[in-house]
Design a protein around this motif. Structure first.
Motif, mmCIF file in Angstrom:
data_model
loop_
_atom_site.group_PDB
_atom_site.id
_atom_site.type_symbol
_atom_site.label_atom_id
_atom_site.label_comp_id
_atom_site.label_asym_id
_atom_site.label_seq_id
_atom_site.Cartn_x
_atom_site.Cartn_y
_atom_site.Cartn_z
ATOM 1 N N PRO B 63 43.174 -62.550 47.984
ATOM 2 C CA PRO B 63 42.263 -63.229 48.963
ATOM 3 C C PRO B 63 43.079 -65.148 48.390
ATOM 4 C CG PRO B 63 40.994 -62.128 47.438
ATOM 5 C CD PRO B 63 42.674 -61.824 47.426
ATOM 6 N N LEU B 64 43.400 -65.081 46.871
ATOM 7 C CA LEU B 64 44.105 -66.266 46.434
ATOM 8 C C LEU B 64 46.108 -66.382 47.225
ATOM 9 C CD1 LEU B 64 44.814 -68.670 44.409
ATOM 10 C CD2 LEU B 64 46.148 -66.393 42.949
ATOM 11 N N ALA B 65 46.143 -65.279 47.866
ATOM 12 C CA ALA B 65 48.306 -65.828 48.311
ATOM 13 C C ALA B 65 47.735 -66.289 49.907
ATOM 14 C CB ALA B 65 48.441 -64.675 48.410
ATOM 15 N N ASN B 66 45.929 -65.884 50.515
ATOM 16 C CA ASN B 66 46.120 -66.718 51.904
ATOM 17 C C ASN B 66 45.318 -67.718 51.796
ATOM 18 O OD1 ASN B 66 46.190 -63.735 53.083
ATOM 19 N ND2 ASN B 66 43.871 -63.287 52.161
ATOM 20 N N ALA B 67 44.717 -67.870 50.492
ATOM 21 C CA ALA B 67 44.450 -69.971 50.461
ATOM 22 C C ALA B 67 45.493 -70.652 49.719
ATOM 23 C CB ALA B 67 43.842 -69.773 48.920
ATOM 24 N N ILE B 68 46.490 -69.870 49.859
ATOM 25 C CA ILE B 68 47.912 -71.260 49.532
ATOM 26 C C ILE B 68 48.513 -70.556 50.935
ATOM 27 C CG2 ILE B 68 47.205 -71.584 46.817
ATOM 28 C CD1 ILE B 68 49.568 -69.675 46.386
ATOM 29 N N GLY B 69 48.593 -69.942 51.123
ATOM 30 C CA GLY B 69 49.396 -69.670 52.334
ATOM 31 C C GLY B 69 50.544 -69.244 52.331
ATOM 32 N N LEU B 70 50.258 -68.344 51.866
ATOM 33 C CA LEU B 70 51.371 -67.120 50.963
ATOM 34 C C LEU B 70 51.079 -65.791 51.646
ATOM 35 C CD1 LEU B 70 53.096 -68.466 47.253
ATOM 36 C CD2 LEU B 70 54.325 -68.977 49.424
ATOM 37 N N ASP B 71 52.507 -65.076 51.716
ATOM 38 C CA ASP B 71 52.599 -63.534 51.864
ATOM 39 C C ASP B 71 51.403 -62.808 50.277
ATOM 40 O OD1 ASP B 71 52.904 -61.865 53.204
ATOM 41 O OD2 ASP B 71 53.733 -60.761 51.607
ATOM 42 N N ARG B 72 51.336 -61.720 50.388
ATOM 43 C CA ARG B 72 50.535 -61.719 48.804
ATOM 44 C C ARG B 72 51.908 -60.950 48.595
ATOM 45 N NH1 ARG B 72 49.768 -57.240 52.519
ATOM 46 N NH2 ARG B 72 50.310 -55.085 51.315
#
Lengths: 156, 156
Positions: B63-72
């Motif tokens: 979810p952190l990756a999603n929040a900042i628009g990065l792939d996990r």
DNA sequence: TATTGTTATACTCTATAACTATA
DNA sequence: TATAGTTATAGAGTATAACAATA
């Protein structure tokens, strides 16, 4: 201190920062640009190069690099690609044989015309939510902000 | 068709495009951010991660990756660095041992506090040319534009 | 089977420094 | 000496695909 484990996380102070909004905007605008021009294989940077060369035939590489904020060495591979695609021509200058006079080929001119139409559509979509007055206002504020950053508060 | 050889080149239609202004703005804003926070070794992205983790202790990586628009997968090396700097801790979750509960270390909390003050200074400088009313207007227009792009013209 | 984090890998973009050919 | 373009090289930053551990 709430134990978030699912749903979209709290972004804290980020939504109150200009830089955050600019980045989000830019990502979305870039995606839209790409969607519209991907089959012409044109990125915003490359479109900028074509547009500048159209208006400045005979421009050489170093001032072009400066205009788009690139190191002159970084411009080389970009121009190599454009030359290989027969969009841009390098012609050794007669007056200073160190420099290359750049120009759009007929194919480059033609592609630029098509690209401009698509960019106009993209632009209309990006600004679709804004009235003409709001659009003018946005440009005014962006320009004013940028001007303030370039020429900062005449020292203290 | 004027034979430009020196001085700043004609930018054609570029200055009438939102994307162009956004890119210029973002470059300048990024430079200013960097100037203010370079000695803390914090980029905008990393500041964002710290700020989000502060507000969402126990958040996991996806979810952190999603929040900042990065792939996990792209988040992994970023977190590796932060962990090595003792700013962020990964703790295996008890309820789901596949996932890592992330949190700021005391050092991370402390750095975030300092960073926020600097970001506030940076923000003030960036918006220095605008009145409070203009600043509100800019945010309003950026938000409205972004909203219009996310939820486009309900098809045709 | 699906998901979390990880690894291996590669691609793009960019810069720095050193080179060449001119000036 | 200085400049225009080039090359070699390296560093961010990012993504995709495949993997192990766990659900």
């Amino acid at each position: 201190m709430t134990e978030k484990t699912s749903t979209a996380p709290d972004l804290g102070c980020l939504p109150s920062l200009v830089g955050y909004h600019l980045r989000m905007m830019q990502v979305m605008v870039f995606k839209d640009f790409n969607r519209e021009l991907v089959d012409l294989e044109l990125t915003p940077a490359v479109f900028g190069v074509l547009e500048i060369l159209h208006h400045n035939p005979g421009l050489t590489q170093t001032p072009l690099a400066n205009a788009i904020g690139l190191d002159r060495s970084s411009l080389v591979p970009l121009l190599d690609k454009l030359q290989k695609r027969d969009l841009v021509a390098r012609e050794a200058s007669v007056t200073d044989r160190r420099s290359n006079r750049l120009s759009l080929t007929p194919l480059g001119q033609q592609l630029l015309i098509e690209a401009r139409q698509r960019v106009a559509r993209h632009e209309a979509r990006v600004l679709g939510a804004l009235s003409p007055a709001e659009t003018r206002q946005l440009f005014k504020l962006l320009t004013k902000t940028a001007a303030g950053l370039t020429a900062p508060t005449t020292a203290s």
